[in-house]
Design an enzyme around this catalytic site. Structure first.
Site, short mmCIF file in Angstrom:
data_model
loop_
_atom_site.label_atom_id
_atom_site.label_comp_id
_atom_site.label_asym_id
_atom_site.label_seq_id
_atom_site.Cartn_x
_atom_site.Cartn_y
_atom_site.Cartn_z
N GLU A 140 0.85 -1.21 0.00
CA GLU A 140 0.00 0.00 0.00
C GLU A 140 0.87 1.25 0.00
OE1 GLU A 140 -2.86 0.01 3.19
OE2 GLU A 140 -3.88 1.79 2.39
N GLU A 143 -12.68 -2.36 2.04
CA GLU A 143 -13.33 -2.14 3.35
C GLU A 143 -14.46 -1.13 3.20
OE1 GLU A 143 -10.43 -1.58 6.50
OE2 GLU A 143 -9.69 -3.62 6.23
N TYR A 158 -7.00 -9.12 11.04
CA TYR A 158 -5.71 -8.84 11.66
C TYR A 158 -5.69 -9.41 13.08
CZ TYR A 158 -4.54 -5.59 7.92
OH TYR A 158 -4.23 -5.05 6.70
N GLU A 217 -6.14 -9.17 3.12
CA GLU A 217 -5.36 -8.51 4.18
C GLU A 217 -5.38 -9.43 5.40
OE1 GLU A 217 -6.12 -4.38 5.12
OE2 GLU A 217 -6.54 -3.92 3.03
N GLN A 244 2.13 -6.43 5.34
CA GLN A 244 2.31 -6.02 3.97
C GLN A 244 3.72 -6.42 3.52
OE1 GLN A 244 1.10 -2.00 3.03
NE2 GLN A 244 -0.85 -2.19 4.10
O1 AHR Z 1 -3.13 -2.68 5.97
C1 AHR Z 1 -3.42 -1.48 6.61
C2 AHR Z 1 -4.90 -1.11 6.51
O2 AHR Z 1 -5.68 -2.03 7.18
C3 AHR Z 1 -5.50 -1.09 5.12
O3 AHR Z 1 -5.25 0.11 4.46
C4 AHR Z 1 -6.95 -1.24 5.40
O4 AHR Z 1 -7.65 -1.84 4.34
C5 AHR Z 1 -6.98 -2.05 6.67
O5 AHR Z 1 -7.85 -1.52 7.60
#
Ligand code: AHR
Length: 520
Positions: A54, A201, A267, A324, A373
Site C-alpha cells: 500500500e 473495506e 488482523y 489482508e 504487507q
Molecule cells: O493494511 C493497513 C490497513 O488495514 C489497510 O489500508 C486497510 O484496508 C486495513 O484496515
C-alpha cells in the site's frame, strides 16, 4: 478445519527424554501426523502466497521505490536488494495501491512525466504522496518480479467511468486514445491486469456503506469492468471485517452472480485492544499465546464465511480471498514518522506458518491471500533502512513454504499434545502437506509450544518414500528478531532431526519451530 487437529491432554502422553544429540534440556512429547497422499485434494493456488503493498509509510517509497537517480543500487528505480529478495520467494501476486489509500486514489495523478505529477495528501495514513510510484511503476514492478497484478479500484471517492478508463489505459491494445496515452507514457504493450478489487473495506474507510448499498454499488461497477476477452479480470468484491458473516451473506445474495471473488480481512492484535496493540518485540508468553491463538482463529473465520457462500454458490465458483491478514502491533518506537512500521519476530514466523497451513486446508475456496504487507509495513517480509535491508522471520516462512505453490493439497490428521498457557490451550503441533508436480511430498510442521520438543511420528499414506530432508526455523527466544546489525538471528538451517524407517518418518520437532520436510 478440513484436516483434523486433535489435542491430546497431558495425562495421555508418554514423556520421552530427548536424544542428547539435539541438545534440548527439556523432555519431548509425542505427536502423530498422518498425511493422506491417497486422498489428494485441490490445487494450492500459488496466489495464497500473495502480498499487499500500500502507498503508506515507507512501504513503497524507500522500501520498493528509490528512483533511478538514487545512490541505493536500483533497477530502473526499484531497490535491487528488495527485487532480488522478492524474486527468491516467488511472489505470485501483489495487491496495490491500498487498502484505505485506494479509495482516495486518482490514477491520473500517477501517470506521465514524474516531475509533473501532483503531490497529494495521504488522508488515510498521514504525510504526502509524491505520486512518483503510479500505474507504470506498479505494473512494471510486478512484471520485474514475475508476479500477477491485483489493482484495487477507487469506489469510495471515484466513479465507474474513472475505473473503466483506468482499466482501458492498462489493458487496451489497438488505437483508443487511452491506449495511445499509455504508449506516449512509455508502455507499448498492454499489461495483464489479473485482479480488480471493487473498493476496499466498504463498511469502513471505503465509504462506511451498509452491505445492501454496497452490493448495488458493486453490481454497477462490475458491469463496467471491461477487459480484453482473451485476458479476463477477476472481479473481487470488498468483503467482510473478520467475523461479520452478515456482510458476506448480504453481498453474496444481492450481487453473487456478478462476483468472481469476495475478500475477507482479519488482523491479529496481540492484546485485543486497538489503542494498545502490544509490542512487536517486548512481549511475554501471554502475548505469544494470544497471537498464535489469533492466527488459529482464521480456520473458523474461513469456515463460517465459506458456509455462507455455499448457500449461494455451492459449487464454489466464487473464491474467498483473504487479501489482508497478519499481525498488527504498536508502531516501532524508533520508526520516526513511518506509519505502521513494526519489527518482526519468531512469533510472526509461527503465526504466518499456521495461517498458511489453514489457507491450504481451505484451498477449495481460498484461492488468494495477501499478507499485510510487503516491505516496512505491519507484518512485513522485508525491512529497510536507507541502503540497508533485512529479511524478517516471516520472509523465511514464505521462503520455506514456496514449495507448496501450485502443489496438490494432501489432507492431514494431527494428534498433538495440548500447549497450555494460563486458561488458554491450543493444539501444540500444526501441519500441512502437498505434493508437487515432480511427485515430491512436502510436509510443514509447526511446534507452537515454546518449551517442549515433540517426537512426531509422520506417516504418508499412499506413497512409498525412502529419503527425507528439510529445513527448520527457530531461535533461542520467542521474541528473537533480525536487525540490520544482526540479520541472521532467525533464518532457516538444514534440519537433521528426521529419520525414515519402515515407512514412518520420526521427527524431533524443536520447541517454537517451523520445519518443512521433503519426502522423496
Ligand atoms: O493494511 C493497513 C490497513 O488495514 C489497510 O489500508 C486497510 O484496508 C486495513 O484496515
Amino acid at each position: 478445519m478440513k484436516g483434523k487437529v486433535r489435542a491430546w491432554r497431558g495425562g495421555l502422553f508418554t514423556l520421552l527424554v530427548l536424544a542428547s544429540g539435539h541438545g534440548y534440556a527439556d523432555v519431548a512429547q509425542e505427536a502423530q501426523v498422518i498425511v493422506h497422499a491417497d486422498r489428494p485434494g485441490p490445487v494450492i493456488h500459488p496466489e495464497i502466497y500473495g502480498q499487499f503493498a500500500e502507498q503508506l509509510g515507507r512501504g513503497i517509497y524507500g522500501g520498493i521505490w528509490v528512483g533511478e537517480h538514487s545512490s541505493i543500487p536500483n533497477i530502473r528505480g526499484y531497490r535491487k536488494d528488495v527485487v532480488d529478495a522478492l524474486k527468491a520467494i516467488k511472489v505470485p501476486v501483489i495487491r496495490w495501491p491500498g487498502g484505505c489509500f485506494a479509495d482516495q486514489y486518482d490514477w491520473r495523478d500517477g501517470i506521465g512525466p514524474r516531475d509533473k505529477r501532483p503531490v497529494r495528501m495521504n488522508a488515510s495514513w498521514g504525510g504526502e504522496d509524491s505520486n512518483q510510484f503510479g500505474t507504470h511503476e506498479f505494473m512494471d514492478f510486478a512484471e520485474l518480479i514475475g508476479a500477477k497484478t491485483y489493482v484495487n479500484i477507487n469506489v469510495g471517492t471515484g466513479t465507474p467511468r474513472e475505473m473503466s478508463q483506468w482499466i482501458e489505459y492498462m489493458t487496451a491494445d489497438g488505437h483508443s486514445s487511452l491506449a495511445q496515452q499509455r504508449r506516449a507514457n512509455g508502455r507499448d504493450k498492454p499489461w495483464k491486469l489479473d485482479y480488480a478489487g471493487i473498493g476496499n473495506e466498504m463498511w469502513g474507510c471505503g465509504g462506511s456503506m451498509r452491505p445492501q448499498f454496497y452490493a448495488d454499488v458493486y453490481r454497477q461497477y462490475a458491469t463496467f469492468v471491461h477487459a480484453p476477452s482473451n485476458a479476463p479480470v477477476v472481479r473481487v468484491a470488498s468483503g467482510a471485517n473478520a467475523g461479520d458473516v452478515g456482510w458476506t451473506d448480504t453481498v453474496m445474495s444481492i450481487a453473487g452472480s456478478q462476483i468472481d471473488a469476495i475478500s475477507l480481512h482479519d488482523y491479529t492484535i496481540p492484546t485485543g485492544d486497538w489503542s494498545h496493540k502490544g509490542s512487536a518485540t517486548q512481549f511475554g508468553e501471554d502475548e505469544w499465546m494470544s497471537t498464535l491463538q489469533g492466527a488459529l482463529r482464521m480456520d473458523d473465520l474461513i469456515a463460517r464465511h465459506s458456509a455462507v457462500m455455499d448457500k449461494y454458490d455451492p459449487k464454489k465458483r466464487v473464491a474467498l480471498v483473504v487479501d489482508e491478514w497478519g499481525n498488527w502491533m504498536d508502531r516501532d518506537p524508533g520508526a520516526g514518522d513511518a506509519a505502521l512500521y513494526q519489527q518482526n519476530s519468531l512469533r510472526d514466523a509461527l503465526s504466518a506458518a499456521v495461517t498458511l497451513d489453514i489457507f491450504q486446508a481451505h484451498a477449495d475456496r481460498v484461492r488468494m491471500a495477501n499478507i499485510a504487507q510487503m516491505v516496512n509495513v505491519l507484518q512485513a517480509m522485508i525491512l529497510t533502512d536507507q541502503s540497508r535491508m533485512v529479511l524478517t522471520p516471516t520472509y523465511y516462512v514464505f521462503d520455506m513454504y514456496k514449495v507448496f505453490q501450485g502443489a496438490t493439497y494432501l489432507p492431514v490428521d494431527v494428534q498433538a499434545p495440548v500447549y497450555r498457557y494460563g486458561n488458554v490451550s491450543v493444539p501444540g503441533v500444526h501441519a500441512t502437506a502437498g505434493r508437487d508436480a515432480a511427485g515430491v511430498v512436502h510436509v510443514a510442521l509447526v511446534n507452537l509450544d515454546p518449551h517442549h520438543a515433540d517426537t512426531v511420528r509422520l506417516t504418508v499414506l499412499g506413497v512409498k518414500g525412502s529419503a527425507v530432508q528439510g529445513r527448520e526455523l527457530t531461535a533461542s527466544e520467542i521474541n528473537a528478531i533480525n536487525t540490520f546489525d544482526h540479520p541472521d538471528r532467525v533464518r532457516p538451517v538444514a534440519f537433521d532431526g528426521a529419520t525414515f524407517k519402515h515407512g514412518v518418518v520420526t521427527v524431533v520437532l524443536p520447541p517454537k519451530s517451523v520445519v518443512v520436510l521433503d519426502l522423496h
